[in-house]
Design a protein around this motif. Structure first.
Motif, PDB file in Angstrom:
ATOM      1  N   PRO A  50     -19.953  -1.194 -34.000  1.00  0.00           N
ATOM      2  CA  PRO A  50     -19.751  -2.554 -34.520  1.00  0.00           C
ATOM      3  C   PRO A  50     -18.664  -3.284 -33.738  1.00  0.00           C
ATOM      4  N   ALA A  51     -18.900  -4.566 -33.462  1.00  0.00           N
ATOM      5  CA  ALA A  51     -17.952  -5.338 -32.645  1.00  0.00           C
ATOM      6  C   ALA A  51     -16.578  -5.423 -33.292  1.00  0.00           C
ATOM      7  N   GLU A  52     -16.528  -5.388 -34.628  1.00  0.00           N
ATOM      8  CA  GLU A  52     -15.225  -5.544 -35.300  1.00  0.00           C
ATOM      9  C   GLU A  52     -14.299  -4.344 -35.089  1.00  0.00           C
ATOM     10  N   LEU A  53     -14.845  -3.242 -34.561  1.00  0.00           N
ATOM     11  CA  LEU A  53     -13.984  -2.081 -34.289  1.00  0.00           C
ATOM     12  C   LEU A  53     -13.245  -2.208 -32.959  1.00  0.00           C
ATOM     13  N   ILE A  54     -13.610  -3.202 -32.149  1.00  0.00           N
ATOM     14  CA  ILE A  54     -12.954  -3.383 -30.847  1.00  0.00           C
ATOM     15  C   ILE A  54     -11.635  -4.110 -31.053  1.00  0.00           C
ATOM     16  N   GLU A  55     -10.531  -3.403 -30.808  1.00  0.00           N
ATOM     17  CA  GLU A  55      -9.210  -3.988 -31.039  1.00  0.00           C
ATOM     18  C   GLU A  55      -8.695  -4.735 -29.806  1.00  0.00           C
ATOM     19  N   ARG A  56      -9.151  -4.304 -28.634  1.00  0.00           N
ATOM     20  CA  ARG A  56      -8.499  -4.797 -27.414  1.00  0.00           C
ATOM     21  C   ARG A  56      -9.475  -4.682 -26.240  1.00  0.00           C
ATOM     22  N   VAL A  57      -9.523  -5.727 -25.416  1.00  0.00           N
ATOM     23  CA  VAL A  57     -10.358  -5.708 -24.202  1.00  0.00           C
ATOM     24  C   VAL A  57      -9.471  -6.129 -23.026  1.00  0.00           C
ATOM     25  N   VAL A  58      -9.501  -5.351 -21.961  1.00  0.00           N
ATOM     26  CA  VAL A  58      -8.706  -5.675 -20.774  1.00  0.00           C
ATOM     27  C   VAL A  58      -9.625  -5.753 -19.566  1.00  0.00           C
ATOM     28  N   PHE A  59      -9.459  -6.824 -18.798  1.00  0.00           N
ATOM     29  CA  PHE A  59     -10.266  -7.022 -17.597  1.00  0.00           C
ATOM     30  C   PHE A  59      -9.411  -6.842 -16.343  1.00  0.00           C
ATOM     31  N   SER A  60     -10.011  -6.250 -15.340  1.00  0.00           N
ATOM     32  CA  SER A  60      -9.447  -6.321 -13.992  1.00  0.00           C
ATOM     33  C   SER A  60     -10.525  -6.977 -13.136  1.00  0.00           C
ATOM     34  N   THR A  61     -10.103  -7.655 -12.090  1.00  0.00           N
ATOM     35  CA  THR A  61     -11.094  -8.372 -11.288  1.00  0.00           C
ATOM     36  C   THR A  61     -10.617  -8.582  -9.860  1.00  0.00           C
ATOM     37  N   THR A  62     -11.569  -8.611  -8.962  1.00  0.00           N
ATOM     38  CA  THR A  62     -11.276  -8.959  -7.572  1.00  0.00           C
ATOM     39  C   THR A  62     -11.689 -10.394  -7.280  1.00  0.00           C
ATOM     40  N   LEU A  63     -11.943 -11.158  -8.350  1.00  0.00           N
ATOM     41  CA  LEU A  63     -12.426 -12.529  -8.178  1.00  0.00           C
ATOM     42  C   LEU A  63     -11.488 -13.363  -7.305  1.00  0.00           C
ATOM     43  N   ILE A  64     -10.204 -13.388  -7.654  1.00  0.00           N
ATOM     44  CA  ILE A  64      -9.255 -14.215  -6.899  1.00  0.00           C
ATOM     45  C   ILE A  64      -9.058 -13.642  -5.496  1.00  0.00           C
ATOM     46  N   THR A  65      -9.010 -12.319  -5.394  1.00  0.00           N
ATOM     47  CA  THR A  65      -8.871 -11.681  -4.079  1.00  0.00           C
ATOM     48  C   THR A  65     -10.018 -12.093  -3.165  1.00  0.00           C
ATOM     49  N   ASN A  66     -11.239 -12.029  -3.693  1.00  0.00           N
ATOM     50  CA  ASN A  66     -12.411 -12.389  -2.882  1.00  0.00           C
ATOM     51  C   ASN A  66     -12.412 -13.862  -2.512  1.00  0.00           C
ATOM     52  N   LEU A  67     -12.042 -14.730  -3.468  1.00  0.00           N
ATOM     53  CA  LEU A  67     -11.983 -16.169  -3.183  1.00  0.00           C
ATOM     54  C   LEU A  67     -11.043 -16.453  -2.015  1.00  0.00           C
ATOM     55  N   ILE A  68      -9.890 -15.805  -2.065  1.00  0.00           N
ATOM     56  CA  ILE A  68      -8.888 -16.041  -1.026  1.00  0.00           C
ATOM     57  C   ILE A  68      -9.334 -15.420   0.295  1.00  0.00           C
ATOM     58  N   ALA A  69      -9.846 -14.185   0.225  1.00  0.00           N
ATOM     59  CA  ALA A  69     -10.249 -13.503   1.453  1.00  0.00           C
ATOM     60  C   ALA A  69     -11.370 -14.249   2.170  1.00  0.00           C
ATOM     61  N   GLU A  70     -12.307 -14.793   1.386  1.00  0.00           N
ATOM     62  CA  GLU A  70     -13.449 -15.502   1.979  1.00  0.00           C
ATOM     63  C   GLU A  70     -13.196 -17.010   2.091  1.00  0.00           C
ATOM     64  N   LYS A  71     -12.011 -17.465   1.649  1.00  0.00           N
ATOM     65  CA  LYS A  71     -11.614 -18.879   1.702  1.00  0.00           C
ATOM     66  C   LYS A  71     -12.643 -19.780   1.037  1.00  0.00           C
ATOM     67  N   LYS A  72     -13.141 -19.336  -0.115  1.00  0.00           N
ATOM     68  CA  LYS A  72     -14.132 -20.110  -0.848  1.00  0.00           C
ATOM     69  C   LYS A  72     -13.444 -21.002  -1.875  1.00  0.00           C
ATOM     70  N   TYR A  73     -12.640 -21.942  -1.385  1.00  0.00           N
ATOM     71  CA  TYR A  73     -11.961 -22.876  -2.291  1.00  0.00           C
ATOM     72  C   TYR A  73     -11.765 -24.200  -1.566  1.00  0.00           C
ATOM     73  N   ASP A  74     -11.526 -25.237  -2.368  1.00  0.00           N
ATOM     74  CA  ASP A  74     -11.310 -26.562  -1.782  1.00  0.00           C
ATOM     75  C   ASP A  74     -10.001 -26.567  -0.991  1.00  0.00           C
TER      76      ASP A  74
END
Length: 561
Positions: A50-74
């Motif tokens: 059941p979803a109500e038993l989930i007390e905590r969710v933590v994300f890690s991501t390479t999203l910003i790393t990839n954006l910077i490495a590939e220069k995919k930003y304005d």
């Protein structure tokens, strides 16, 4: 129950932890739509939960790393206020840069006013070049932010739709070049990161998960997901930090080990000394420049299981880019994973297709399947081992490493190499042999990054500088400057004030429990004397919550939020 999720790589990994044990794990291919990959991973690990038993969710991501490495930003334009000192030719940031007059000294006193005509010229110059994102940074803006605020006010009065970042709000520590880079990257990535946050929250809402949601930072600590939108570059190297914490949670407490996380596109390297990940004293590097982002001493090497392999003439080359999955899994070109399949070092994919991939490379060279495969594996191992040796030279310069060496009472290197990530099993034994260490592949190695995210704890830090002669104090992390009200302000008062600001910061982020334990890592006092009379003191105080993990996997009952 706790959930850890790593997104942004070639696959999305997720784990569900219950009472210190891994109850479920999942690895799904990442798609362009983050929500789709995330929901698929959540559905796999939450079957019957059941979803109500989930007390905590933590994300890690390479999203910003990839954006910077590939220069995919304005593109981001710069308005800099460096003041006297270093020649302006040294301020090269690969974008249009306007340098204007104005200066504060190291104590935040104005020694040169801004010039209106130069501000106007800079704004018009950026407009002509089409910029709508601008970073404004002054050399001592963290001591006095008046000039930055004045410039931004002028920009906003004529271009209210522009996105503008100020250096003192992004990075509070001294070191002007690093603050410029940090401010520019924060300006470049903020809107993309906001989209990521919205996507994550949408996915969790659709699955009815209402537990607290955090994001893993580069230093291995966590922050509430919606609060990091203020400084998204804090999440650069979030992925490598997750792998490192995952290994820390999967090996016995107090162990020393080199961490090698071999993924599809990159291989991440890190070091754990006596149970604690090594923290970089210099800040996270981006391109060839340093930022003011606190980060673990990690490095991402551009080679992995899905790296493109090609024959050019009589040479077989392993490239840094990835064109898709391995040939044996339906991809377009041969990869190191195909070589592993031919040598029997992985059971991934179709064996017949893997042999075809080796034929594509070696048939015209008169090489057998196994000869081609072994050559590819050796080339990948050569790259990773060279990078490990190079990293050791950097790690050995870190202050924390030197302290660790002194405590060991002898000069030695770690004798354990821990391999995690999808491709680790095929490489780690040979890598360990090449550097004279013992190979270890812990349980759940393929989802170690998700485990690292799940067990990470929140971290907070406050740096206070109080100048009693000038009568003000600043809080670097908040970009705040306030008046010292007390006539006889002492070191004890400075410590109390720093502690109070740490509590305020914790309340602001909903992390009041995190400041139950704090530690002062800096308490310097400088006395100012004029004409043989003490005229004031400068107090530099740093207070923080300890870094670490909630517990080790298998330590049943050991996790407490």
């Amino acid at each position: 129950m706790y959930i850890g999720v790593d997104v942004g790589g070639t696959s999305t990994n997720a784990v569900l932890l219950d009472d210190g044990l891994v109850r479920a794990s999942a690895t799904v291919p990442s798609s362009d739509d983050i929500i789709t990959s995330l929901m698929e991973a959540l559905d796999k690990i939450m079957k019957g939960v059941p979803a109500e038993l989930i007390e905590r969710v933590v994300f890690s991501t390479t999203l910003i790393t990839n954006l910077i490495a590939e220069k995919k930003y304005d593109p981001v334009g710069l308005i800099l206020i460096p003041g006297p000192g270093l020649s302006h030719v040294h301020y090269q940031y690969h974008t249009d840069t306007f340098i204007i007059s104005g200066a504060m000294d190291y104590r935040g006193r104005e020694i040169m006013p801004l010039r209106d005509d130069e501000i106007e010229k800079a704004i018009n110059g950026l407009k002509k070049k089409g910029y709508k994102k601008v970073a404004v940074a002054g050399k001592f803006s963290s001591r006095n932010n008046k000039h930055e605020k004045e410039v931004v006010s002028r920009i906003k009065s004529s271009h209210p739709d522009w996105h503008v970042e100020m250096g003192h709000q992004v990075a509070g520590q001294l070191n002007f070049p690093r603050r410029v880079v940090s401010t520019m990257l924060a300006c470049a990535t903020r809107d993309k990161y906001s989209f990521f946050v919205d996507s994550v929250q949408s996915a969790l809402t659709m699955r009815g998960i209402e537990g607290t949601v955090y994001i893993l930072k580069a230093d291995g600590g966590t922050m509430p997901l919606n609060k990091v939108t203020g400084v998204p570059i804090e999440t650069i190297f979030s992925g490598p930090a997750a792998s490192t914490l995952g290994v820390q949670a999967l090996i016995p407490p107090g162990e020393t080990a080199v961490v090698v996380d071999i993924g599809g596109t990159t291989t991440d390297l890190a070091l754990i000394l006596s149970g604690q990940p090594l923290l970089s004293a210099r800040g996270a590097p981006v391109y060839d420049q340093l930022t003011q982002v606190r980060a673990l001493a990690v490095k991402s090497v551009a080679v992995g299981g899905d790296s493109l392999v090609e024959r050019v003439g009589k040479e077989i080359l392993v490239y840094s880019e990835r064109l898709g999955p391995p040939y044996c899994l339906g991809g377009p070109m041969p990869t190191p994973t195909d070589a592993l399949r031919v040598l029997g070092l992985t059971r991934l994919g179709n064996a017949k297709k893997a042999f075809e991939a080796m034929d594509m490379l070696g048939q015209s060279l008169g090489m057998s399947h196994s000869e081609v495969a072994q050559r590819i594996i050796n080339m990948v191992i050569d790259v990773i081992v060279q990078e490990i040796e190079a990293m050791f030279k950097q790690w050995e310069q870190e202050p924390a490493y030197r302290v660790w060496e002194v405590l060991q009472k002898r000069r030695e290197r770690p004798d354990m190499v821990v391999g995690v990530g999808g491709a680790a099993a095929g490489f780690i034994t040979q890598i360990a042999a090449r550097i004279g260490a013992n190979p270890v592949i812990p349980p759940y190695a393929s989802v170690a990054n998700a485990i690292g995210a799940a067990v990470a704890i929140p971290t907070l830090q406050v740096n206070l500088r109080a100048d009693t002669e000038q009568g003000y104090y600043i809080i670097e992390q908040e970009g705040y400057q306030g008046k010292i009200e007390k006539a006889s302000f002492t070191e004890e008062d400075a410590l109390l004030l720093a502690g109070d600001w740490l509590k305020k910061r914790a309340e602001k982020y909903g992390l009041s429990k995190a400041v139950e334990k704090t530690e002062f890592t800096r308490r310097d006092v400088f006395t100012m004397v004029r004409n043989w009379i003490t005229t004031g003191r400068i107090y530099d105080i740093s207070v923080q919550t300890p870094r670490g993990i909630m517990g080790h996997i298998g330590a049943r009952g050991g996790f407490n939020d």
